[in-house]
Design a protein around this motif. Structure first.
Motif, PDB file in Angstrom:
ATOM      1  N   ILE A 153       0.839  -1.222   0.000  1.00  0.00           N
ATOM      2  CA  ILE A 153       0.000   0.000   0.000  1.00  0.00           C
ATOM      3  C   ILE A 153       0.864   1.257   0.000  1.00  0.00           C
ATOM      4  CG2 ILE A 153      -1.747   1.327   1.288  1.00  0.00           C
ATOM      5  CD1 ILE A 153      -2.732  -1.290   2.503  1.00  0.00           C
ATOM      6  N   LEU A 154       0.514   2.163  -0.915  1.00  0.00           N
ATOM      7  CA  LEU A 154       1.118   3.507  -0.892  1.00  0.00           C
ATOM      8  C   LEU A 154       0.068   4.444  -0.330  1.00  0.00           C
ATOM      9  CD1 LEU A 154       3.159   5.761  -1.708  1.00  0.00           C
ATOM     10  CD2 LEU A 154       2.191   5.668  -4.014  1.00  0.00           C
ATOM     11  N   PHE A 155       0.415   5.131   0.768  1.00  0.00           N
ATOM     12  CA  PHE A 155      -0.540   6.020   1.438  1.00  0.00           C
ATOM     13  C   PHE A 155      -0.144   7.471   1.146  1.00  0.00           C
ATOM     14  CE2 PHE A 155      -2.391   8.488   4.785  1.00  0.00           C
ATOM     15  CZ  PHE A 155      -3.626   7.889   5.022  1.00  0.00           C
ATOM     16  N   THR A 156      -1.088   8.254   0.588  1.00  0.00           N
ATOM     17  CA  THR A 156      -0.776   9.648   0.263  1.00  0.00           C
ATOM     18  C   THR A 156      -1.835  10.576   0.848  1.00  0.00           C
ATOM     19  OG1 THR A 156      -2.035  10.174  -1.739  1.00  0.00           O
ATOM     20  CG2 THR A 156      -0.169   8.732  -2.038  1.00  0.00           C
ATOM     21  N   PRO A 157      -1.549  11.887   1.036  1.00  0.00           N
ATOM     22  CA  PRO A 157      -0.208  12.450   1.054  1.00  0.00           C
ATOM     23  C   PRO A 157       0.285  12.737   2.480  1.00  0.00           C
ATOM     24  CG  PRO A 157      -1.784  14.227   0.629  1.00  0.00           C
ATOM     25  CD  PRO A 157      -2.572  12.964   0.937  1.00  0.00           C
TER      26      PRO A 157
END
Ligand code: 13P
Ligand code: SF4
Length: 308
Positions: A153-157
């Protein structure tokens, strides 16, 4: 009359003109919890990002007037493309949302080999359009928990919210390095000082705060979560934007203590009564988004709304 003419009108006249337009047009005024007191008092609904996003889908109005920042008004438009959505000042941006562009996100997706992208609602429509699912401070842990454990998972921002959610869900996340200057500015020193001044008060703070602040909190929650908590406790220190104190005062007549009185979101305060009156009389500024962006940004928002 142009906007400058409205600044010369008294509060009473502005309020009566706003009421007049309300009677004539099918419109609803939504206000975020950080808005100025007079805006919150004039609104039909006050709330946090999640609450207002939901409200925008439920109201039976032709025009939605969003007193908040641009990404919030965009969210209302994405969820209601057939309605006219207005914001009284189109310069009401969000410094956190400004920390990521859709191009930067596309690049990160390549770099991390297509992770699941979870984007905080504090992002612009073009970034949501490149995301898999959205979240707010009220539902971020639930959203992360809904994603299969084997997925990257890429969590932004927001790095602070990301770190908080990573701990709460016991899950490693790739964090975008964005932050909100209002919340990231609050320190452990502020906590020590506030507790010295108000030793019996509880401390609640927003998950956009730094770890050193969150560590001392009795409750970490969204702005609506803080409103509910304020009802239960006698004295409360709020680790968030000071406008939330106005909301609590309006709802319960209670006074709360800001963790730091300088915690002011300058763009939230751009919305004033004269601009609101001008906006509804002249139907400006209208949020306009590309159809493709609307359709791509709608999916991650609807996924989020289904989970909560
Ligand atoms: P909430 O969703 O908790 O209202 O927060 C929005 C926001 O912009 C916090 O800075
Ligand atoms: Fe954006 Fe921070 Fe203002 Fe919230 S308080 S709208 S995150 S700049």
């Amino acid at each position: 009359m142009d906007l400058r003419g409205y600044t010369k009108l008294s509060k009473e006249i502005l309020l009566s003109r706003i009421e007049d337009v309300r009677r004539k047009k099918k419109l609803v005024i939504l206000a975020h919890n950080y808005q100025r007191s007079e805006i919150q008092r004039t609104a039909d609904f006050r709330g946090d990002s999640l609450d207002l996003a939901r409200k925008a889908t439920e109201v039976d109005a032709e025009i939605i007037v969003f007193c908040g920042v641009v990404f919030m008004a965009e969210t209302a438009k994405i969820l209601n493309p057939q309605k006219k959505v207005l914001i009284p000042d189109s310069n009401a941006g969000c410094a956190l949302a400004d920390t990521i562009t859709s191009e930067e996100l596309k690049e990160a997706k390549r770099k991390y080999d297509n992770p699941v992208v979870v984007s905080y609602i504090n992002t612009y429509a073009s970034v949501k359009a490149e995301s898999d699912i959205c979240c707010t401070s009220a539902n971020a842990v639930k959203v992360i928990d809904s994603i299969p454990k084997n997925k990257k998972i890429l969590f932004t921002p927001d790095r602070n919210l990301g770190r908080y959610v990573s701990k709460a869900s016991n899950r490693e996340l790739i964090l975008w390095d964005g932050f909100c200057y209002v919340h990231d500015y609050l320190t452990e020193g502020d906590v020590e000082e506030a507790k010295r001044e108000h030793p019996s008060a509880k401390l609640c703070c927003h998950p956009e705060c730094r770890e050193e602040v969150v560590a001392h909190a009795d409750l970490v929650t969204s702005t609506n979560g803080m409103v509910r908590y304020a009802k239960e406790v006698d004295e409360l220190i709020i680790g968030t934007e000071i406008g939330l104190g106005e909301r609590i005062n309006i709802d319960f007549g209670k006074k709360v203590y800001p963790l730091n009185t300088n915690a002011v979101c300058a763009t939230m305060k751009l919305i004033t009564l004269d601009k609101l009156c001008w906006s509804i009389e002249n139907e400006k500024y209208e949020i306009r988004l590309d159809d493709e962006i609307i359709s791509n940004a709608r999916e991650p928002l609807e996924k989020m709304l289904q989970i909560v």
